[in-house]
Design a protein around this motif. Structure first.
Motif, PDB file in Angstrom:
ATOM      1  N   ARG A 196     102.715  -0.100  70.978  1.00 23.06           N
ATOM      2  CA  ARG A 196     101.602  -0.536  72.003  1.00 23.06           C
ATOM      3  C   ARG A 196     101.856  -1.463  73.972  1.00 23.06           C
ATOM      4  NH1 ARG A 196     100.767  -7.257  72.439  1.00 23.06           N
ATOM      5  NH2 ARG A 196     103.223  -6.814  72.577  1.00 23.06           N
ATOM      6  N   ASP A 197     103.377  -1.561  73.120  1.00 27.60           N
ATOM      7  CA  ASP A 197     104.625  -1.836  74.635  1.00 27.60           C
ATOM      8  C   ASP A 197     104.871  -0.577  75.076  1.00 27.60           C
ATOM      9  OD1 ASP A 197     104.175  -4.453  73.915  1.00 27.60           O
ATOM     10  OD2 ASP A 197     106.059  -5.585  72.585  1.00 27.60           O
ATOM     11  N   VAL A 198     105.453  -0.098  74.225  1.00 28.36           N
ATOM     12  CA  VAL A 198     106.258   1.365  75.785  1.00 28.36           C
ATOM     13  C   VAL A 198     104.820   2.400  76.277  1.00 28.36           C
ATOM     14  CG1 VAL A 198     107.111   3.774  75.200  1.00 28.36           C
ATOM     15  CG2 VAL A 198     108.169   1.877  73.375  1.00 28.36           C
ATOM     16  N   PRO A 199     104.191   2.219  75.763  1.00 29.24           N
ATOM     17  CA  PRO A 199     103.239   3.409  76.591  1.00 29.24           C
ATOM     18  C   PRO A 199     102.317   1.932  77.971  1.00 29.24           C
ATOM     19  CG  PRO A 199     102.274   3.513  74.306  1.00 29.24           C
ATOM     20  CD  PRO A 199     103.103   2.880  74.283  1.00 29.24           C
ATOM     21  N   PHE A 200     102.835   0.413  77.184  1.00 32.90           N
ATOM     22  CA  PHE A 200     102.123  -0.397  78.511  1.00 32.90           C
ATOM     23  C   PHE A 200     103.401   0.188  79.321  1.00 32.90           C
ATOM     24  CE2 PHE A 200     102.964  -4.557  80.335  1.00 32.90           C
ATOM     25  CZ  PHE A 200     101.135  -4.745  80.680  1.00 32.90           C
ATOM     26  N   SER A 201     104.369  -0.653  79.315  1.00 30.40           N
ATOM     27  CA  SER A 201     105.660  -0.663  80.029  1.00 30.40           C
ATOM     28  C   SER A 201     105.318   1.334  81.016  1.00 30.40           C
ATOM     29  CB  SER A 201     106.520  -0.291  79.258  1.00 30.40           C
ATOM     30  OG  SER A 201     106.390  -1.812  78.899  1.00 30.40           O
ATOM     31  N   ILE A 202     105.343   2.467  79.848  1.00 37.47           N
ATOM     32  CA  ILE A 202     105.091   3.526  80.907  1.00 37.47           C
ATOM     33  C   ILE A 202     104.397   3.246  81.921  1.00 37.47           C
ATOM     34  CG2 ILE A 202     104.672   6.387  80.383  1.00 37.47           C
ATOM     35  CD1 ILE A 202     105.756   5.440  77.882  1.00 37.47           C
ATOM     36  N   ALA A 238      95.697  -3.311  84.203  1.00 41.24           N
ATOM     37  CA  ALA A 238      95.165  -1.399  83.124  1.00 41.24           C
ATOM     38  C   ALA A 238      95.866  -0.886  82.697  1.00 41.24           C
ATOM     39  CB  ALA A 238      95.216  -0.521  85.091  1.00 41.24           C
ATOM     40  N   ALA A 239      97.294  -1.507  82.609  1.00 32.98           N
ATOM     41  CA  ALA A 239      97.769  -1.203  81.289  1.00 32.98           C
ATOM     42  C   ALA A 239      97.386  -1.517  80.191  1.00 32.98           C
ATOM     43  CB  ALA A 239      99.361  -1.531  81.383  1.00 32.98           C
ATOM     44  N   ALA A 240      97.064  -3.126  80.300  1.00 33.36           N
ATOM     45  CA  ALA A 240      96.637  -4.165  79.198  1.00 33.36           C
ATOM     46  C   ALA A 240      95.361  -3.804  78.750  1.00 33.36           C
ATOM     47  CB  ALA A 240      96.209  -5.196  79.828  1.00 33.36           C
ATOM     48  N   VAL A 241      94.434  -2.985  79.364  1.00 29.94           N
ATOM     49  CA  VAL A 241      93.231  -2.449  78.416  1.00 29.94           C
ATOM     50  C   VAL A 241      93.983  -0.939  78.019  1.00 29.94           C
ATOM     51  CG1 VAL A 241      90.692  -1.351  79.033  1.00 29.94           C
ATOM     52  CG2 VAL A 241      91.669  -3.232  80.366  1.00 29.94           C
ATOM     53  N   ALA A 242      94.286  -0.340  78.752  1.00 31.47           N
ATOM     54  CA  ALA A 242      94.606   0.837  78.272  1.00 31.47           C
ATOM     55  C   ALA A 242      95.638   1.062  76.331  1.00 31.47           C
ATOM     56  CB  ALA A 242      95.941   1.584  79.145  1.00 31.47           C
ATOM     57  N   VAL A 243      95.646  -0.159  76.478  1.00 27.53           N
ATOM     58  CA  VAL A 243      96.937  -0.245  74.899  1.00 27.53           C
ATOM     59  C   VAL A 243      95.928  -0.809  74.258  1.00 27.53           C
ATOM     60  CG1 VAL A 243      98.887   0.461  76.240  1.00 27.53           C
ATOM     61  CG2 VAL A 243      98.436  -1.240  75.800  1.00 27.53           C
ATOM     62  N   ASN A 244      95.123  -1.863  74.483  1.00 27.86           N
ATOM     63  CA  ASN A 244      93.987  -2.626  73.672  1.00 27.86           C
ATOM     64  C   ASN A 244      94.090  -1.724  72.130  1.00 27.86           C
ATOM     65  OD1 ASN A 244      93.038  -5.308  74.169  1.00 27.86           O
ATOM     66  ND2 ASN A 244      91.966  -4.143  72.799  1.00 27.86           N
ATOM     67  N   PRO A 245      93.663  -0.669  71.987  1.00 27.29           N
ATOM     68  CA  PRO A 245      93.402   0.056  70.863  1.00 27.29           C
ATOM     69  C   PRO A 245      94.756  -0.443  70.099  1.00 27.29           C
ATOM     70  CG  PRO A 245      92.471   1.708  72.180  1.00 27.29           C
ATOM     71  CD  PRO A 245      93.058   0.614  73.367  1.00 27.29           C
ATOM     72  N   CYS A 246      95.481  -0.593  70.839  1.00 26.05           N
ATOM     73  CA  CYS A 246      97.045  -0.744  69.468  1.00 26.05           C
ATOM     74  C   CYS A 246      97.341  -1.994  69.571  1.00 26.05           C
ATOM     75  CB  CYS A 246      98.150   0.008  70.159  1.00 26.05           C
ATOM     76  SG  CYS A 246      98.265   2.004  70.396  1.00 26.05           S
ATOM     77  N   ASP A 247      96.928  -3.102  70.241  1.00 25.30           N
ATOM     78  CA  ASP A 247      96.621  -4.590  70.354  1.00 25.30           C
ATOM     79  C   ASP A 247      96.278  -5.360  68.974  1.00 25.30           C
ATOM     80  OD1 ASP A 247      98.478  -6.469  71.664  1.00 25.30           O
ATOM     81  OD2 ASP A 247      96.074  -7.599  71.658  1.00 25.30           O
ATOM     82  N   LEU A 269      97.953   3.904  60.275  1.00 27.19           N
ATOM     83  CA  LEU A 269      96.885   4.767  59.768  1.00 27.19           C
ATOM     84  C   LEU A 269      96.110   3.955  58.702  1.00 27.19           C
ATOM     85  CD1 LEU A 269      99.016   7.670  59.821  1.00 27.19           C
ATOM     86  CD2 LEU A 269      97.584   7.013  62.103  1.00 27.19           C
ATOM     87  N   ASP A 270      96.349   3.592  58.260  1.00 23.22           N
ATOM     88  CA  ASP A 270      94.913   2.909  57.391  1.00 23.22           C
ATOM     89  C   ASP A 270      94.633   1.226  58.225  1.00 23.22           C
ATOM     90  OD1 ASP A 270      93.507   1.679  54.101  1.00 23.22           O
ATOM     91  OD2 ASP A 270      95.118   0.095  54.868  1.00 23.22           O
ATOM     92  N   CYS A 271      94.693   1.021  58.872  1.00 20.37           N
ATOM     93  CA  CYS A 271      94.328  -0.181  59.251  1.00 20.37           C
ATOM     94  C   CYS A 271      93.317   0.581  60.411  1.00 20.37           C
ATOM     95  CB  CYS A 271      95.295  -1.032  59.861  1.00 20.37           C
ATOM     96  SG  CYS A 271      94.622  -2.161  61.038  1.00 20.37           S
ATOM     97  N   ALA A 272      93.571   1.315  61.441  1.00 22.14           N
ATOM     98  CA  ALA A 272      93.214   1.995  62.240  1.00 22.14           C
ATOM     99  C   ALA A 272      91.690   2.840  61.507  1.00 22.14           C
ATOM    100  CB  ALA A 272      93.587   2.518  62.773  1.00 22.14           C
TER     101      ALA A 272
END
Length: 323
Positions: A196-202, A238-247, A269-272
């Motif tokens: 979540r946090d690495v893609p958010f910061s990217i 924008a970043a928050a919505v983009a990574v929401n699935p991981c959140d 993966l089991d959770c997703a």
């Protein structure tokens, strides 16, 4: 022109001030986000953010909206400070050749910042989620206990008040986790937090830098504070919505208590997979608008404090005039 060298103590103080102000303002919305993300189909306690906040106030009082805030306020200072200071540090290192930072280098700096912050973010989120979700679990058990009494009493006698369910404190949670699982217990969901946090910061840092640059009156000058605020809000949302699935996945993995008939998970993966199978793809967007409403002002305030250089002014006053 290369980014100027940062004053680390000043950046740490700025990050801390920004985090404290921001969290105090938006914490109730963050609580609603956690509870909305954790409820599963068939066990819906809340229909929306406003419904969640209204029911929380009715059952837990006004300060029920701030359950877990103490943990956040304690740890948000190092968390925000590490994120902002690390991004500045990596931007400075990547611009030493005197060239303007390319988009790729800006993304690399954001990646480094996101990776550094999980040292603090993971245990902070772990404890905060337990405290935030305790009210939802307690309310669900209370409703079920009341419903169970109705058939037994034939609906002819007043229903006895269900006993209050004790709610854990941050200290108790930390002690129990350390005793049962060691330091690794506080870092449950580390992989999901990184995802979540690495893609958010990217996404966030390059987007903020470029939006903020649009408001610069001239090359080398700072943008006005309102431009920094708006750029932080837009980039954060924008970043928050983009990574929401991981959140969503991270929140589910880090929740130790489950409601009645709710799924348990063995890993990311089991959770997703279970969320997709049982709740559909839209479940990955649960709490997305709450998260956007949390992150927008949080990072807008952070960037204003950061760019105004409040800490530099404070440190200057403490040091006194230079000879």
């Amino acid at each position: 022109m290369a980014d100027k060298q940062i004053s680390l103590p000043a950046k740490l103080i700025n990050g801390g001030i920004a985090g404290l102000i921001g969290v105090t303002c938006v914490f109730p919305i963050d609580l609603a986000k956690t509870r909305l993300q954790n409820q599963q189909n068939g066990q819906r306690m809340y229909t929306s953010m406003s419904d969640c906040l209204i029911k929380t106030i009715r059952s837990e009082g006004y300060f029920g909206m701030y359950r877990g805030a103490a943990v956040n306020l304690t740890l948000v200072t190092p968390e925000k400070a590490i994120k902002l200071a690390a991004n500045d540090f990596f931007r400075y290192q990547l611009s030493k050749d005197g060239q303007k930072l390319t988009l790729l280098k800006e993304m690399l700096a954001g990646c480094g910042a996101g990776t550094c912050q999980v040292i603090v973010t993971t245990p902070m989120e772990m404890l905060k989620i337990q405290l935030q979700d305790a009210g939802r679990i307690a309310a669900q058990k209370k409703i079920l206990a009341t419903q169970a009494q109705l058939p037994a009493q034939g609906g002819t006698q007043p229903v006895a008040e269900a006993p209050a369910i004790p709610r854990p404190t941050a200290t108790q949670l930390t002690r129990d986790l350390l005793r049962s699982r060691g330091i690794a217990g506080l870092y449950k969901g580390l992989g999901a937090t990184l995802l979540r946090d690495v893609p958010f910061s990217i996404v966030y840092f390059p987007l903020f830098a470029n939006l903020n640059q649009l408001g610069q009156p001239a090359s080398g000058e700072k943008s006005p504070f309102y431009v920094s605020f708006l750029a932080g809000c837009v980039a954060g949302s924008a970043a928050a919505v983009a990574v929401n699935p991981c959140d969503v996945v991270k929140t589910r993995l880090q929740s130790l208590q489950r409601g009645v008939n709710e799924d348990t998970y063995s890993g990311f993966l089991d959770c997703a997979r279970k969320i997709l199978r049982h709740e559909g793809p839209l479940a990955f967007l649960k709490g997305a608008y709450c998260r956007a409403l949390v992150i927008a002002p949080l990072f807008g305030i952070a960037q204003v404090v950061y760019f105004l250089g409040i800490a530099e002014s404070l440190l200057g006053l403490l040091q006194g005039p230079q000879a």
